[in-house]
Design a protein around this motif. Sequence first.
Motif, PDB file in Angstrom:
ATOM      1  N   ARG A   2      76.784   2.806  52.668  1.00 19.76           N
ATOM      2  CA  ARG A   2      75.403   3.085  53.054  1.00 19.76           C
ATOM      3  C   ARG A   2      75.369   3.089  54.585  1.00 19.76           C
ATOM      4  N   ALA A  54      63.842  -0.843  60.351  1.00 21.32           N
ATOM      5  CA  ALA A  54      64.356  -1.008  58.988  1.00 21.32           C
ATOM      6  C   ALA A  54      65.876  -1.053  58.952  1.00 21.32           C
ATOM      7  N   THR A  57      66.206  -4.877  59.577  1.00 21.12           N
ATOM      8  CA  THR A  57      65.452  -5.834  58.760  1.00 21.12           C
ATOM      9  C   THR A  57      65.420  -5.460  57.288  1.00 21.12           C
ATOM     10  N   GLY A  58      65.789  -4.236  56.985  1.00 20.86           N
ATOM     11  CA  GLY A  58      65.755  -3.766  55.601  1.00 20.86           C
ATOM     12  C   GLY A  58      64.469  -3.053  55.271  1.00 20.86           C
ATOM     13  N   ARG A  61      64.361  -2.196  51.858  1.00 23.26           N
ATOM     14  CA  ARG A  61      65.591  -1.522  51.427  1.00 23.26           C
ATOM     15  C   ARG A  61      66.784  -2.407  51.764  1.00 23.26           C
ATOM     16  N   GLU A  62      67.920  -2.056  51.206  1.00 21.43           N
ATOM     17  CA  GLU A  62      69.155  -2.735  51.592  1.00 21.43           C
ATOM     18  C   GLU A  62      69.523  -2.324  53.021  1.00 21.43           C
ATOM     19  N   LEU A  63      70.120  -3.257  53.760  1.00 23.90           N
ATOM     20  CA  LEU A  63      70.622  -2.916  55.082  1.00 23.90           C
ATOM     21  C   LEU A  63      71.792  -1.944  54.965  1.00 23.90           C
ATOM     22  N   PRO A  64      72.001  -1.106  55.971  1.00 23.65           N
ATOM     23  CA  PRO A  64      73.185  -0.235  55.940  1.00 23.65           C
ATOM     24  C   PRO A  64      74.461  -1.065  56.094  1.00 23.65           C
ATOM     25  N   ASP A  65      75.567  -0.478  55.684  1.00 24.41           N
ATOM     26  CA  ASP A  65      76.873  -1.124  55.864  1.00 24.41           C
ATOM     27  C   ASP A  65      77.393  -0.945  57.287  1.00 24.41           C
ATOM     28  N   ALA A  86      73.039  -8.396  63.991  1.00 28.23           N
ATOM     29  CA  ALA A  86      72.847  -8.200  62.548  1.00 28.23           C
ATOM     30  C   ALA A  86      74.172  -8.125  61.797  1.00 28.23           C
TER      31      ALA A  86
END
Length: 337
Positions: A2, A54, A57-58, A61-65, A86
């Motif tokens: 992601r 985002a 913090t998300g 949603r899921e945080l990116p990789d 982060a």
Amino acid sequence: MRIGLIGTGRIGTFHAEVLSRHSAVDSLLVADADPERAAVAATRTGASAVPVDAMFTGGGRELPDALVICSATAAHAPLIARAARAGLPAFCEKPIALDLPGTLGALAEVEAAGSVLQLGFMRRFDAGYAEARAAVREGRLGRLHTVRAVTSDPAPPPADYLPLSGGLYRDCLVHDFDILRWVTGREVGEVYATGSDAGPAMFREAGDVDTAAALLTLDDGTLATATATRCNGAGYDVRMELAGELDQLAVGLDDRTPLTSAEPEGPGAPPKPWPGFLERFAPAYEAELDAFLRVARGELANPCDGREALHALRIAEACEVSRRERRPVAMEEIPGG
């Protein structure tokens, strides 16, 4: 994976298109200070547009990789710091910042967090420069005595870009300074630089130059010249010539090089000269992003970390001092070494 991408201007949208079709990318999030521009890029690439915050913090949603930073230069250092805090591996287009304090501050954040930062010096992933590096390292040219680097843009950038660019040495020639170190494996010891603002008035108004030249003495005595211009009507011309005691080698010399021979039997103007950097270095841009995804997965050592960008910026800083003060500048004079 992601992947998050911040900054959807020309290079950001290009990177988003590359990432959207990469087999390792399952989903792509894009953000921009201008939400409408992010929405356009998302539609174009099949990504999801989200607010910048985002990414960290998300926002439900899921945080990116991992994160790809293509924002305006002034936002690079703050975004690098947020990514480090982060725990996000980050790829950032050059430069980290337009000055040494900003660069050193961002690098301190990365090092304190123990995170990953890869810088976008795409020439390291170009097949011609890679072959030149191999030729030098394997001794095929013999003792290297002269290097000539050329970067010529076909037309000036917009006038409002110039005050934000950092100037021709930091914005353009910094690529030549980085690739000179990478290809030769040597460090720059001293520079002497000059520039001309005799072209469009917007350069003088911005305190910049439209054409520049630098003589660089490497730590083993090799002499290198690096020239750049914003006003090369023939096309986009990026080359490096390496001369040794046994042989000579040229990077960027092909049937699209915007160069015409004055010799009666020499080659004429190319029918389709390179129009710009995205076309000339498209494969290299794809290769560097592929490398970043592998770095983020822990499969590859970082091929261009933040300290590499610092070295190139210090050379650009030395050139600015040399141009302004009209004298040779030793690299020991520039902080951050």
